[in-house]
Design a protein around this motif. Structure first.
Motif, PDB file in Angstrom:
ATOM      1  N   VAL A   6      -1.496   7.651   0.596  1.00 56.77           N
ATOM      2  CA  VAL A   6      -0.532   6.560   0.432  1.00 56.77           C
ATOM      3  C   VAL A   6      -0.335   5.828   1.757  1.00 56.77           C
ATOM      4  N   LEU A   7      -0.279   4.505   1.662  1.00 56.02           N
ATOM      5  CA  LEU A   7       0.045   3.687   2.825  1.00 56.02           C
ATOM      6  C   LEU A   7       1.556   3.539   2.881  1.00 56.02           C
ATOM      7  N   LEU A   8       2.121   3.753   4.066  1.00 54.19           N
ATOM      8  CA  LEU A   8       3.564   3.631   4.238  1.00 54.19           C
ATOM      9  C   LEU A   8       3.872   2.847   5.506  1.00 54.19           C
ATOM     10  N   GLY A   9       5.035   2.238   5.525  1.00 58.40           N
ATOM     11  CA  GLY A   9       5.471   1.491   6.705  1.00 58.40           C
ATOM     12  C   GLY A   9       6.204   0.238   6.263  1.00 58.40           C
ATOM     13  N   GLU A  10       6.858  -0.383   7.220  1.00 58.97           N
ATOM     14  CA  GLU A  10       7.650  -1.580   6.935  1.00 58.97           C
ATOM     15  C   GLU A  10       6.777  -2.728   6.421  1.00 58.97           C
ATOM     16  N   GLY A  11       7.418  -3.700   5.794  1.00 63.32           N
ATOM     17  CA  GLY A  11       6.710  -4.899   5.359  1.00 63.32           C
ATOM     18  C   GLY A  11       6.120  -5.637   6.555  1.00 63.32           C
ATOM     19  N   ARG A  12       4.958  -6.248   6.375  1.00 63.08           N
ATOM     20  CA  ARG A  12       4.287  -7.112   7.367  1.00 63.08           C
ATOM     21  C   ARG A  12       3.565  -6.357   8.487  1.00 63.08           C
ATOM     22  N   VAL A  13       3.562  -5.029   8.448  1.00 63.27           N
ATOM     23  CA  VAL A  13       2.871  -4.309   9.533  1.00 63.27           C
ATOM     24  C   VAL A  13       1.354  -4.366   9.390  1.00 63.27           C
ATOM     25  N   GLY A  14       0.884  -4.653   8.151  1.00 65.40           N
ATOM     26  CA  GLY A  14      -0.556  -4.786   7.941  1.00 65.40           C
ATOM     27  C   GLY A  14      -1.171  -3.757   6.997  1.00 65.40           C
ATOM     28  N   LYS A  15      -0.367  -3.162   6.140  1.00 66.46           N
ATOM     29  CA  LYS A  15      -0.888  -2.131   5.225  1.00 66.46           C
ATOM     30  C   LYS A  15      -1.957  -2.693   4.297  1.00 66.46           C
ATOM     31  N   THR A  16      -1.628  -3.804   3.633  1.00 66.44           N
ATOM     32  CA  THR A  16      -2.589  -4.391   2.688  1.00 66.44           C
ATOM     33  C   THR A  16      -3.846  -4.854   3.420  1.00 66.44           C
ATOM     34  N   SER A  17      -3.654  -5.401   4.612  1.00 63.51           N
ATOM     35  CA  SER A  17      -4.806  -5.867   5.399  1.00 63.51           C
ATOM     36  C   SER A  17      -5.709  -4.699   5.794  1.00 63.51           C
ATOM     37  N   ILE A  18      -5.107  -3.586   6.148  1.00 63.44           N
ATOM     38  CA  ILE A  18      -5.891  -2.395   6.512  1.00 63.44           C
ATOM     39  C   ILE A  18      -6.719  -1.940   5.314  1.00 63.44           C
ATOM     40  N   LEU A  19      -6.080  -1.912   4.152  1.00 64.35           N
ATOM     41  CA  LEU A  19      -6.782  -1.463   2.950  1.00 64.35           C
ATOM     42  C   LEU A  19      -7.955  -2.392   2.609  1.00 64.35           C
ATOM     43  N   LEU A  20      -7.690  -3.694   2.640  1.00 63.59           N
ATOM     44  CA  LEU A  20      -8.754  -4.642   2.268  1.00 63.59           C
ATOM     45  C   LEU A  20      -9.890  -4.647   3.293  1.00 63.59           C
ATOM     46  N   ALA A  87       8.890  -3.625  17.621  1.00 67.03           N
ATOM     47  CA  ALA A  87       9.531  -2.353  17.965  1.00 67.03           C
ATOM     48  C   ALA A  87      10.277  -1.750  16.778  1.00 67.03           C
ATOM     49  N   GLU A  88      10.884  -2.600  15.994  1.00 69.04           N
ATOM     50  CA  GLU A  88      11.646  -2.131  14.840  1.00 69.04           C
ATOM     51  C   GLU A  88      10.738  -1.374  13.855  1.00 69.04           C
ATOM     52  N   SER A  89       9.517  -1.865  13.695  1.00 64.80           N
ATOM     53  CA  SER A  89       8.610  -1.215  12.741  1.00 64.80           C
ATOM     54  C   SER A  89       8.264   0.196  13.200  1.00 64.80           C
ATOM     55  N   PHE A  90       8.259   0.417  14.513  1.00 59.14           N
ATOM     56  CA  PHE A  90       8.014   1.779  15.004  1.00 59.14           C
ATOM     57  C   PHE A  90       9.251   2.644  14.837  1.00 59.14           C
ATOM     58  N   SER A  91      10.418   2.060  15.080  1.00 59.44           N
ATOM     59  CA  SER A  91      11.635   2.869  14.958  1.00 59.44           C
ATOM     60  C   SER A  91      11.864   3.320  13.516  1.00 59.44           C
ATOM     61  N   LYS A  95      11.934   7.305   9.514  1.00 57.94           N
ATOM     62  CA  LYS A  95      12.564   7.225   8.202  1.00 57.94           C
ATOM     63  C   LYS A  95      11.529   7.436   7.096  1.00 57.94           C
ATOM     64  N   TRP A  96      10.348   6.823   7.266  1.00 53.57           N
ATOM     65  CA  TRP A  96       9.295   6.965   6.266  1.00 53.57           C
ATOM     66  C   TRP A  96       8.791   8.411   6.202  1.00 53.57           C
ATOM     67  N   ILE A  97       8.660   9.034   7.336  1.00 54.98           N
ATOM     68  CA  ILE A  97       8.177  10.424   7.352  1.00 54.98           C
ATOM     69  C   ILE A  97       9.189  11.346   6.678  1.00 54.98           C
ATOM     70  N   LYS A  98      10.461  11.093   6.929  1.00 54.40           N
ATOM     71  CA  LYS A  98      11.509  11.904   6.314  1.00 54.40           C
ATOM     72  C   LYS A  98      11.454  11.798   4.797  1.00 54.40           C
ATOM     73  N   GLU A  99      11.339  10.559   4.323  1.00 54.68           N
ATOM     74  CA  GLU A  99      11.301  10.341   2.879  1.00 54.68           C
ATOM     75  C   GLU A  99      10.055  10.984   2.266  1.00 54.68           C
ATOM     76  N   LEU A 100       8.924  10.783   2.921  1.00 56.37           N
ATOM     77  CA  LEU A 100       7.664  11.357   2.442  1.00 56.37           C
ATOM     78  C   LEU A 100       7.767  12.877   2.324  1.00 56.37           C
ATOM     79  N   ARG A 101       8.266  13.514   3.372  1.00 56.65           N
ATOM     80  CA  ARG A 101       8.337  14.975   3.377  1.00 56.65           C
ATOM     81  C   ARG A 101       9.355  15.502   2.385  1.00 56.65           C
ATOM     82  N   LYS A 102      10.389  14.723   2.147  1.00 56.42           N
ATOM     83  CA  LYS A 102      11.401  15.129   1.171  1.00 56.42           C
ATOM     84  C   LYS A 102      10.781  15.173  -0.222  1.00 56.42           C
ATOM     85  N   ILE A 103       9.893  14.222  -0.510  1.00 58.68           N
ATOM     86  CA  ILE A 103       9.335  14.120  -1.855  1.00 58.68           C
ATOM     87  C   ILE A 103       8.070  14.953  -2.023  1.00 58.68           C
TER      88      ILE A 103
END
Ligand code: GDP
Ligand code: MG
Length: 167
Positions: A6-20, A87-91, A95-103
Motif C-alpha cells: 500500500v502507498l501511504l502519505g499526505e496528498g501531493r507527495v507523489g504517490k500516484t506519480s511513483i506508481l505510474l 516539512a509537514e509531509s514528513f511530520s 501518523k501514517w505508521i501509527k495507523e498502519l500498525r494499528k490496523i
C-alpha cells in the motif's frame, strides 16, 4: 507469489506519480490525483522467487484521513512517501505508521521514500532527523524522484525482498 503493497502519505507527495513511473514508466507534471484502478500489478523477481506486486494507490481520500480498512487489508508491505520539499509531509509520516500498525500489525514491512529528490535545492526536511526517525521505527529509507525515475526500483526491490522473507 502475490504481495500487496500500500502507498501511504499526505496528498501531493507523489504517490500516484511513483506508481505510474514504476509500473508504466510514465510521468505527468499535472498528475491527476486519482487512478482508474485501485491498484496496479508489477512482476518482480527476488532471487529465484517470482512475485507479483499489487501496488495499491488511494483515490485521493488521504486528504480526509479516511483510508478505509479495505485499503489496508492483507497488506504485506507499505511504502510511506513524503516530499523532501514539504516539512509537514514528513511530520505526518509518524501518523501514517501509527495507523498502519494499528490496523495491520507491527510485523508489516515499511519502507520510507523521500520523494522529489530532483528538487533538492528546495529541501525543507533535515536529513539527520529523517535517518534518526527511520532507524527508530525500523524502516529503510530511499530518496526517490518519480519525475526523473530515481530510486524507485531500489525501493520496491527492497520492499519485495523483505516481504518474500516474511511470507
Ligand atoms: P499524490 O497526491 O501523493 O498521489 O501525488 P501526485 O502523484 O498526484 O503528485 C503531486 C504533484 O507532484 C504532481 O504535480 C506531480 O507531477 C508532482 N510530482 C510527483 N513526483 C514528483 C517528483 O519526483 N518530482 C517533482 N518535481 N514533482 C513530482
Ligand atoms: Mg494520488
Amino acid at each position: 507469489m502475490r504481495l500487496k503493497v500500500v502507498l501511504l502519505g499526505e496528498g501531493r507527495v507523489g504517490k500516484t506519480s511513483i506508481l505510474l513511473r514504476y509500473v508504466r514508466d510514465e510521468f505527468a507534471e499535472k498528475q491527476q490525483s486519482t487512478l482508474q484502478a485501485s491498484y496496479l500489478d508489477k512482476r518482480i523477481s527476488v532471487g529465484a522467487t517470482n512475485a507479483q506486486l499489487s501496488v495499491w494507490d488511494t483515490a485521493g481520500q488521504e486528504r480526509f484521513h479516511a483510508l478505509g480498512p479495505i485499503y489496508y487489508r492483507d497488506a504485506d508491505g507499505a511504502l510511506l512517501v513524503y516530499d523532501i520539499t514539504d516539512a509537514e509531509s514528513f511530520s505526518k509520516v509518524q501518523k501514517w505508521i501509527k495507523e498502519l500498525r494499528k490496523i495491520v500489525g507491527t510485523e508489516i514491512t515499511i519502507v520510507i521514500a523521500g520523494n522529489k529528490v530532483d528538487l533538492e535545492r528546495n529541501r525543507q526536511v533535515d536529513e539527520a532527523q529523517v535517518f534518526e526517525y527511520c532507524k527508530s521505527v525500523g524502516a529503510k529509507h530511499f530518496y526517490t524522484s518519480a519525475k526523473q525515475n530515481v530510486g524507485l526500483s531500489e525501493c520496491f526491490n527492497d520492499l519485495a525482498k523483505n516481504m518474500v522473507e516474511k511470507k
